[in-house]
Scaffold this motif. Structure first.
Motif, short mmCIF file in Angstrom:
data_model
loop_
_atom_site.label_atom_id
_atom_site.label_comp_id
_atom_site.label_asym_id
_atom_site.label_seq_id
_atom_site.Cartn_x
_atom_site.Cartn_y
_atom_site.Cartn_z
N LEU A 32 1.09 -1.01 -0.59
CA LEU A 32 0.00 -0.09 -0.24
C LEU A 32 1.24 1.21 -0.44
N GLU A 33 2.02 1.34 0.88
CA GLU A 33 2.73 2.53 0.62
C GLU A 33 3.85 2.98 -0.51
N LEU A 34 3.84 1.85 -1.75
CA LEU A 34 4.26 1.74 -3.03
C LEU A 34 3.29 2.46 -3.39
N ARG A 35 1.46 1.55 -3.69
CA ARG A 35 0.88 2.58 -3.94
C ARG A 35 1.03 3.83 -4.35
N ASN A 36 1.06 4.03 -2.67
CA ASN A 36 0.37 6.04 -3.02
C ASN A 36 1.33 6.28 -2.51
N GLN A 37 2.32 6.23 -2.74
CA GLN A 37 3.17 6.99 -2.64
C GLN A 37 3.46 7.48 -3.83
N LEU A 38 3.29 6.05 -5.73
CA LEU A 38 3.53 6.20 -6.70
C LEU A 38 1.90 7.01 -7.03
N ALA A 39 0.97 6.73 -6.75
CA ALA A 39 0.33 7.76 -7.21
C ALA A 39 0.62 9.16 -6.75
N GLN A 40 0.69 8.96 -5.31
CA GLN A 40 1.10 10.82 -5.45
C GLN A 40 2.04 11.39 -6.62
N ALA A 41 2.90 10.24 -6.39
CA ALA A 41 4.65 11.05 -7.43
C ALA A 41 3.76 11.29 -8.74
N VAL A 42 3.17 10.50 -9.19
CA VAL A 42 2.41 10.53 -10.33
C VAL A 42 1.43 11.44 -10.42
N LYS A 43 1.19 12.27 -9.42
CA LYS A 43 0.55 13.16 -9.85
C LYS A 43 0.83 14.85 -9.45
N ASN A 44 1.45 14.65 -8.91
CA ASN A 44 1.92 15.66 -7.98
C ASN A 44 3.51 16.52 -9.89
N ARG A 45 4.34 14.52 -10.01
CA ARG A 45 5.67 15.37 -11.39
C ARG A 45 4.90 14.63 -12.27
N LEU A 46 4.32 14.22 -12.45
CA LEU A 46 4.24 13.24 -14.40
C LEU A 46 2.77 13.53 -14.79
N ASP A 47 3.04 15.03 -15.28
CA ASP A 47 1.38 15.27 -15.40
C ASP A 47 0.99 15.08 -16.43
N GLY A 48 -0.48 14.55 -16.63
CA GLY A 48 -1.14 13.88 -17.44
C GLY A 48 -1.16 12.34 -17.50
N ALA A 49 0.19 12.23 -17.10
CA ALA A 49 -0.01 10.25 -16.90
C ALA A 49 -1.00 9.65 -16.09
N LYS A 50 -0.80 8.88 -16.97
CA LYS A 50 -1.79 8.21 -15.94
C LYS A 50 -1.46 6.75 -15.27
N LEU A 51 -1.77 6.36 -13.91
CA LEU A 51 -1.24 5.42 -13.92
C LEU A 51 -2.24 4.21 -13.49
N ILE A 52 -1.73 3.03 -13.29
CA ILE A 52 -2.42 1.55 -13.44
C ILE A 52 -2.20 1.09 -12.78
#
Ligand code: KG4
Ligand code: ZN
Length: 385
Positions: free
Chosen positions: A323-343
């Protein structure tokens, strides 16, 4: 009308005997059945997987598991029991299955053999084509798995969010995509430019991330399998001050996409040797270990996604359940990879299963990438395509 393909998937590369039936249409894969017989309880007492025991269990489980997967998918002619083996009833299964996908490697050779020999036998009896699937490719294709109801819910929840965010509804996974496969045996960052088009950007130079979690759990006396145990312990220390507990983030600034986790495990060992009261601070060490591993994984995914301008970020493998990996990755995609989609695949498709093998098999079957059953063989040491 778009052509649909019904695929039977078989997975026996390690300690799960699994079979699944999926229906693929266009770019979508629907899971009709997903049966996994886990041996975790059996291997627990040894602290890891014992190959001979695993192979014997696969032999016992494979026919009932395949049978159940066929029956749950509504395929009316399940395999006969061992006592009534006869080609007559075997042949009835043939009409519904368009191809059999089986894991050929990497993995334990004696375990792989059970799945491969089963696939060969069914292919011969049913006259069905066979698709040889790499286990890592299977983990990657876990990202394509969604039951029909989930596809709807997923789009629904995205469309609710769309009102105030930049999310776009995409029912197709867009390439180029970056995928991190993290399991007990592998840590691999793959760039995918299309179906079947892969470039391995980096991998671990020593231990896999899941293996490191398992070893950390052993050092901290948390049991097996270690990943979930470390994660559960780490939660207890969240938000608390961890005085003097600090572990390295190996290779975080190495500039490439490789990983190394054996030093992190050794650092944990030295840290608890030096700490006379470490047994009172186990959750602190579990937390710091999890943070160290997750930060390295997330930072390399973000770097790769930026460097290759990826539209889609995907996770797979047992550690993707973290869960920590999922949450940190979701945050990083939102904040640092504008427009990318996380699956991120559903929990049950992160760990070993046969639906992911059937999904990878579907996309290969669409390209008519079959292997004659006479030529099908295990590839225990072949890391990736
Ligand atoms: O993909 P998988 O089921 O089997 C392999 O192909 O290796 O992955 C198993 C690995 C184990 O090392 C286990 O400790 C790890 O995935 N794992 C986790 C979590 N759940 C499973 N690691 C960290 N956090 C978790 N929640
Ligand atoms: Zn796996």
């Amino acid at each position: 009308m778009k052509k649909q393909l019904i695929i039977l998937g078989i997975e026996t590369s390690c300690d799960e005997t699994a079979a699944s039936v999926v229906r693929g249409v266009g770019d979508k894969v629907e899971v009709l059945s997903n049966v996994v017989s886990s041996q975790i309880e059996i291997h627990k007492k040894y602290g890891g997987v014992v190959p001979e025991v695993a192979a014997r269990e696969h032999v016992l489980n494979i026919l009932p598991v395949v049978n159940e997967a066929l029956a749950k998918a509504g395929i009316k002619s399940p395999l006969p029991s061992l006592g009534e083996l006869g080609t007559g009833s075997l042949l009835k299964g043939a009409k519904k299955i368009d191809a059999i996908a089986v894991t050929v490697g990497p993995g334990l050779v004696t375990s792989l053999l059970v799945g491969v020999e089963t696939a060969k036998t069914l292919a011969y009896a049913w006259g069905s084509p066979v698709v040889a699937v790499n286990h890592i490719e299977g983990h990657i294709y876990a990202n394509w798995l969604r039951p029909i109801s989930e596809i709807f819910n997923f789009q629904f929840s995205i469309s609710k969010r769309i009102q105030n965010t930049k999310y776009k509804i995409q029912d197709k996974i867009k390439f180029p995509a970056i995928i991190l496969t993290v399991s007990g045996g592998h840590t691999m960052l793959v760039l995918m430019s299309g179906h079947g088009k892969y470039r391995v950007l980096g991998e671990t130079r020593d231990d896999a991330a899941g293996e490191a979690f398992d070893k950390a759990a052993q050092l901290l006396g948390l049991g097996y399998p270690g990943g979930p145990a470390v994660a559960a312990e780490a939660v207890k220390a969240r938000g608390k001050k961890l005085k003097d507990i600090s572990l390295p983030r190996p290779m975080i600034n190495s500039g490439d996409y490789d990983f190394s986790f054996s030093g992190l495990k050794t650092a944990l060992w030295y840290a608890i040797q030096r700490d006379k009261i470490w047994k009172k601070r186990i959750s602190g060490y579990a937390y710091e270990f999890e943070q160290a591993a997750v930060e390295v994984l997330v930072s390399k995914i973000v770097k790769a996604a930026r460097d290759f301008n990826c539209q889609t970020i995907m996770l797979s493998g047992g550690v993707a359940a973290n869960l920590e990996l999922r949450n940190q990755l979701a945050q990083a995609v939102k904040n640092r990879l504008d427009g990318a989609k996380l699956i991120i695949p559903e929990f049950k498709y992160c760990t070993d299963n046969a639906a992911m093998i059937a999904a990878a098999g579907y996309f290969r079957a669409k390209r008519k990438d079959f292997t004659p059953w006479q030529k099908l063989k295990t590839e225990p040491n072949k890391e990736f395509i």
